[in-house]
Scaffold this active site. Structure first.
Site, PDB file in Angstrom:
ATOM      1  N   GLY A 170       0.818  -1.204   0.000  1.00  0.00           N
ATOM      2  CA  GLY A 170       0.000   0.000   0.000  1.00  0.00           C
ATOM      3  C   GLY A 170       0.852   1.253   0.000  1.00  0.00           C
ATOM      4  O   GLY A 170       0.614   2.178  -0.765  1.00  0.00           O
ATOM      5  N   ALA A 171       1.876   1.269   0.844  1.00  0.00           N
ATOM      6  CA  ALA A 171       2.767   2.418   0.942  1.00  0.00           C
ATOM      7  C   ALA A 171       3.967   2.010   1.772  1.00  0.00           C
ATOM      8  O   ALA A 171       3.982   0.962   2.407  1.00  0.00           O
ATOM      9  CB  ALA A 171       2.058   3.619   1.559  1.00  0.00           C
ATOM     10  N   GLU A 184       7.130   3.642   4.465  1.00  0.00           N
ATOM     11  CA  GLU A 184       7.432   4.763   5.349  1.00  0.00           C
ATOM     12  C   GLU A 184       8.871   5.243   5.278  1.00  0.00           C
ATOM     13  O   GLU A 184       9.390   5.782   6.246  1.00  0.00           O
ATOM     14  CB  GLU A 184       7.108   4.367   6.797  1.00  0.00           C
ATOM     15  CG  GLU A 184       8.048   3.336   7.412  1.00  0.00           C
ATOM     16  CD  GLU A 184       7.611   1.901   7.250  1.00  0.00           C
ATOM     17  OE1 GLU A 184       8.110   1.029   7.986  1.00  0.00           O
ATOM     18  OE2 GLU A 184       6.752   1.629   6.380  1.00  0.00           O
ATOM     19  N   HIS A 197      -0.937   6.318   8.701  1.00  0.00           N
ATOM     20  CA  HIS A 197      -0.145   5.154   9.092  1.00  0.00           C
ATOM     21  C   HIS A 197       1.331   5.365   8.753  1.00  0.00           C
ATOM     22  O   HIS A 197       2.211   5.180   9.604  1.00  0.00           O
ATOM     23  CB  HIS A 197      -0.675   3.908   8.386  1.00  0.00           C
ATOM     24  CG  HIS A 197       0.079   2.653   8.694  1.00  0.00           C
ATOM     25  ND1 HIS A 197      -0.320   1.756   9.648  1.00  0.00           N
ATOM     26  CD2 HIS A 197       1.226   2.141   8.163  1.00  0.00           C
ATOM     27  CE1 HIS A 197       0.536   0.759   9.708  1.00  0.00           C
ATOM     28  NE2 HIS A 197       1.490   0.964   8.802  1.00  0.00           N
ATOM     29  N   GLU A 198       1.602   5.757   7.505  1.00  0.00           N
ATOM     30  CA  GLU A 198       3.001   5.906   7.102  1.00  0.00           C
ATOM     31  C   GLU A 198       3.661   7.082   7.825  1.00  0.00           C
ATOM     32  O   GLU A 198       4.847   7.017   8.163  1.00  0.00           O
ATOM     33  CB  GLU A 198       3.102   6.074   5.587  1.00  0.00           C
ATOM     34  CG  GLU A 198       2.455   4.961   4.775  1.00  0.00           C
ATOM     35  CD  GLU A 198       2.910   3.569   5.172  1.00  0.00           C
ATOM     36  OE1 GLU A 198       4.064   3.406   5.612  1.00  0.00           O
ATOM     37  OE2 GLU A 198       2.104   2.620   5.052  1.00  0.00           O
TER      38      GLU A 198
END
Length: 907
Positions: free
Chosen positions: A276-277, A279, A312-313
């Site tokens: 999804g992504a 960090e 979240h990230e």
């Protein structure tokens, strides 16, 4: 080859690195056919290892060509090192170093890689016209030779050189410190990240990108530059992500006291991405699906996902970056904690009860299934073959629940004190779940020794509760029994420390004061809600001063990730559904009531009888509808999002999870029968509520507007079930006239699934119109793929196969694979599990193809076949045969091999 692939890595074998990398200097020369990577590493022996006299250095690396290798300026020859498939080993290091290895040496390495051919999307690769990276978990070793492990933390400086016209934007971690132009229309930019980090947090992006920019002023009045980079066509889809980022930054300051540390925070949207992504420190790389949002192209759910993933990230900057994990067995240390943090953020941004319902629905359906399957593992696994296979729901979702339970036991103030201590004590370190729990203990004074079993035991615990009321003594007893079924490699389970939040309701729905036998407090001042600490296999809790038999409200807020068994009558479920003060338990009671009715209907159908529907459920839905109508006409104080949840039946997937043997067809038939009956019985009220939920206001992704659309489209779904032509026309009208993608998408899904003969021409026209309008928007086309893949009508598999030849489908793009193949196999049970077995063969075909292109995606795609033992013998035979076919592939990746071998083990 197979033996090498099957090598298992064990937590018990962890040893600290013999060498550390103090400084990392990287130089990337990006070309159209290859990339040259030059690294300059300042390496020294790990001073914390007593008696460390290591003279051999083994670096991780794969899929690259080594051009040169130097130590302190001395070039090494091929006789001085050994290259294997996944490593480079240098022996007799001290003979090359100019000083003691304790004082350090400089290793210079030049490698050639081919990002354009990297279909695994790990390391440095090309996403259409853009260079980008994904290094978690072990992608950095595909860029250069390195100590690719999270407990080796270094300060990075990165220089990127590329063609100025093709790649005007060159990004990496940290702050932009220098830039310039070169001959042949090339240019360079240097970036420096002042914070030590493991290489999995390294990032690089080079492309022709545009950006939007904003600023955020921190709690100490520092101005942070915020930039979101996208392709030019997507500039109008970034505002929501930017607003979400600013909300997340403020929330993290206010709730956790965490301030951002760099001068700039950047996000880049990438179309080809396995996750999804990511960090990466200061430069988050996102799947386009998790950052781009526009009312015309994006549904409410997607807007909410963008908000959640952006948060979240960002939250990872502390829970993952500033404090990272020592090894990959500790993955939930950062992921579970951060999922908990982003869930709390989302709850504060919208409806807390509905957010909890959404999270628990997903957990009970998907993560509980994982716990009951061949890939079951503890939140802190004991072993793995391929770490990419352990980015699981257990690590993320169950890991978040473990953190939530710690807060339940400690209370909010002590939990905040524990998190503060954790960040302060371990800033700049790579640590373990044990370090996290110790910080919570030290801050609160609570002993969490038994609680640690949540990290080491796999499986979903069960709580079986019985009650007894003694009228003469005015006492009420709850007898709690806990157990956990065997899981792979764990046949015996020790009792867990389980927080059971509960209350007691009297006949009028009033909450009773709770005084346990042995408590000294007065009844008048006693709390009406308590967290019972369940620590033994069998435990009794006796409440005093209970004047009449109460109705227990158990596991409020889903205070622990357990399966709860309590013999609650349907009348009591109705009572809780309407009277309980806990929003989650009202929804849970409604679900339990529907489950009981559906299971009764299923039993009748399996016995060859005509299923009968309990009128109490029909009437309960009518009561909810009338309350919703009255509220919509009046003050509008009810949570419309929760009303939509109360009106929604349990999913087929969840109903399957509650069965010992999943009757795919039976569950589908009786659930459809119940939904049709509710629609026919309450047509007028559904219609009235649908009309009351209409609005001419401009689209907004705020919580109230999202709730209104959710309730409206829930009503429309029931109305279309009546198969009355008028409602099909209303649905088609909504598809054509709606001013936002949420309403368009809802109408399209209903048209596609309608069984009415009149729906066929409407369906065909809607699909053609949708694609014609949105063919240039990749994410919207993915919706178009998915809505067809999950259609429950017969013939869907043939449609999916046809769509795989469509011009918009590309099997190398994970988003396309998820939208079409995964959607069909995971979300269309009645067609995927067709008794012909064609669905199983189709999935195995795609796994074999993807195994060669992108093993990570191939392994994740296998999940539906791994649960073959949950079905009847005929389906078991067909599913197992396809697993064996996949296992026989001579070029099987270790990603896929691990999943297949564990699925077939002890068959």
């Amino acid at each position: 080859m197979r033996d090498a692939q099957a090598r298992t890595i064990f937590l018990k074998d962890y040893t600290a690195p013999a060498f550390l990398i103090e400084k990392t200097e990287l130089h990337f020369d990006l070309e159209e056919t290859q990339a040259r990577v030059s690294s300059r590493l300042l390496i020294g022996r790990n001073p914390e290892l007593a008696g460390n006299d290591q003279d051999t250095l083994q670096l991780d690396g794969q899929d690259m060509v080594l051009e040169s290798l130097r130590i302190d300026g001395t070039e090494l020859t091929s006789d001085d090192y050994e290259i294997a498939d996944e490593s480079l080993t240098i022996r007799a290091l001290s003979s090359f170093a100019s000083q003691s290895l304790d004082e350090g040496f400089v290793l210079e390495c030049v490698t050639l890689i081919k990002p354009q051919e990297n279909t695994s999307l790990e390391g440095l690769y090309k996403s259409r016209t853009m260079f980008c990276t994904q290094c978690e978990a072990e992608g950095f070793r595909k860029i250069t030779y390195y100590l690719d492990r999270p407990d080796v933390m270094s300060v990075f400086t990165t220089t990127i050189v590329a063609d100025k016209q093709r790649y005007p934007v060159l990004l990496s971690n940290g702050n932009d410190i220098a830039r310039g132009d070169l001959d042949n229309d090339r240019h360079w930019v240097s970036w420096e990240d002042p914070f030590r980090k493991p290489c999995y947090l390294f990032a690089l992006v080079a492309g022709d990108l545009r950006h939007i920019e904003d600023t955020f002023t921190t709690c100490t009045q520092r101005d942070i530059s915020l930039r979101i980079f996208v392709e030019e066509k997507d500039l109008d889809k970034c505002d929501h992500a930017m607003a979400s980022l600013k909300h997340a930054m403020r929330w993290d300051e206010e709730v956790y006291g965490r301030e951002y540390d760099l001068d700039i925070f950047m996000i880049v949207a990438v179309d080809d991405f396995n996750m999804g992504a990511m960090e990466n420190k200061g430069l988050n790389i996102f799947n386009t699906s998790c950052v781009l949002a526009n009312p015309a192209t994006t549904t409410d759910l997607a807007f909410q996902r963008v908000e959640s993933v952006v948060a979240h990230e960002y939250f990872h900057n502390w829970s993952g970056n500033r404090v990272t994990c020592r090894d990959w067995f500790q993955l939930s240390l950062k992921e579970g904690f951060t999922v908990f943090r982003d869930a709390e953020f989302s709850a504060d941004m919208g409806s807390r009860s509905v957010k909890r319902v959404e999270n628990v629905s997903f957990l009970r359906t998907a993560q509980f299934a994982e716990d009951a399957g061949p890939m079951a593992h503890p939140v802190r696994p004991d072993s793995y073959m391929e770490i990419s296979n352990f980015y699981t729901l257990t690590i993320y979702e169950k890991g978040a629940e473990v953190v939530r339970m710690i807060r339940e036991l400690l209370g909010p103030e002590n939990f905040r004190a524990g998190s503060d201590l954790y960040f302060e004590r371990h800033d700049g370190q790579a640590v373990t779940t044990e370090d996290f729990v110790c910080a919570m203990e030290d801050a609160s004074g609570m002993n969490l020794t038994q609680f640690r079993r949540w990290y080491t035991q796999a499986g979903t615990p069960q709580l079986k509760i019985s009650d007894n009321y003694d009228a003469s003594a005015q006492t009420y007893e709850l007898l709690v029994r806990q157990s956990c079924p065997p899981t792979p490699d764990q046949s015996h389970k020790e009792p867990l420390h389980i927080p059971l939040r509960m209350g007691l309701l009297d006949a009028d729905g009033n909450e009773l004061p709770l005084v346990l036998d042995g408590d000294q407090g007065a009844l008048a001042t006693a709390p009406t809600e308590r967290v019972l600490e369940v620590t033994r296999e069998v435990q009794s809790f006796v409440f005093k001063g209970i004047r009449s038999k109460p109705v227990p409200s158990l596991l409020r807020g889903f205070s622990a990730p357990v399966k709860l068994y309590f013999d609650c009558s349907r009348d009591d479920l109705l009572f809780i559904m309407t009277r309980d003060s806990d929003g989650f338990n009202r929804w849970s009671a409604a679900q339990d009531l529907a489950v009981a009715v559906i299971q009764e209907m299923l039993t009748q159908q399996q016995a060859g009888e005509q299923p009968q529907i309990d009128v109490r459920l029909i009437n309960a839905v009518g009561d909810v509808l009338r309350s919703a109508v009255d509220d919509a006409r009046g003050a509008g104080e009810l949570d419309q999002a929760m009303l939509a949840q109360l009106l929604s039946l349990p999913s087929e997937a969840y109903l399957g999870e509650l069965s010992d043997e999943i009757d795919v067809d039976g569950i589908h038939v009786v659930r459809e029968m119940l939904a049709d009956t509710l629609a026919a019985t309450h047509t007028e009220t559904f219609a009235e509520l649908y009309a009351l939920c209409q609005s001419d206001a401009p689209y907004s992704p705020d919580a109230l507007s999202i709730a209104r659309r959710a309730l409206k489209n829930c009503c429309l779904a029931y109305l279309v079930r009546t198969q009355e032509p008028g409602w099909l026309e209303v649905c088609a009208g909504q598809f054509t006239d709606a001013g936002n993608m949420t309403d368009v998408d809802a109408a399209l899904r209903l048209l596609i699934n309608s069984r009415a003969p009149e729906a066929e021409p409407l369906r065909a026209q809607a699909l053609a119109d949708f694609y014609q309008r949105w063919q240039h928007e990749s994410l919207v086309v993915n919706q178009w793929f998915s809505v067809q893949a999950i259609a429950s009508r017969p013939g869907t598999l043939q449609q999916v196969k046809a769509l795989m030849t469509h011009e918009a489908f590309d099997i190398r793009n994970p988003n396309k694979v998820r939208a079409l193949i995964s959607a069909f196999c995971n979300m269309n049970a009645v067609n995927f599990h067709d008794l012909s077995g064609e669905g199983y063969t189709f999935l195995a075909d795609q796994v074999i193809i993807l195994n060669r292109l992108n093993p990570q995606i191939a392994a994740r795609l296998l999940t539906p076949l791994t649960r073959w033992k949950r079905y009847n013998p005929a389906r078991q035979h067909l599913m197992k045969a396809q697993l064996e076919r996949v296992q026989a592939d001579p070029e099987l990746s270790k990603d896929v091999y691990e999943v297949v071998s564990k699925s077939l083990k002890s068959s």
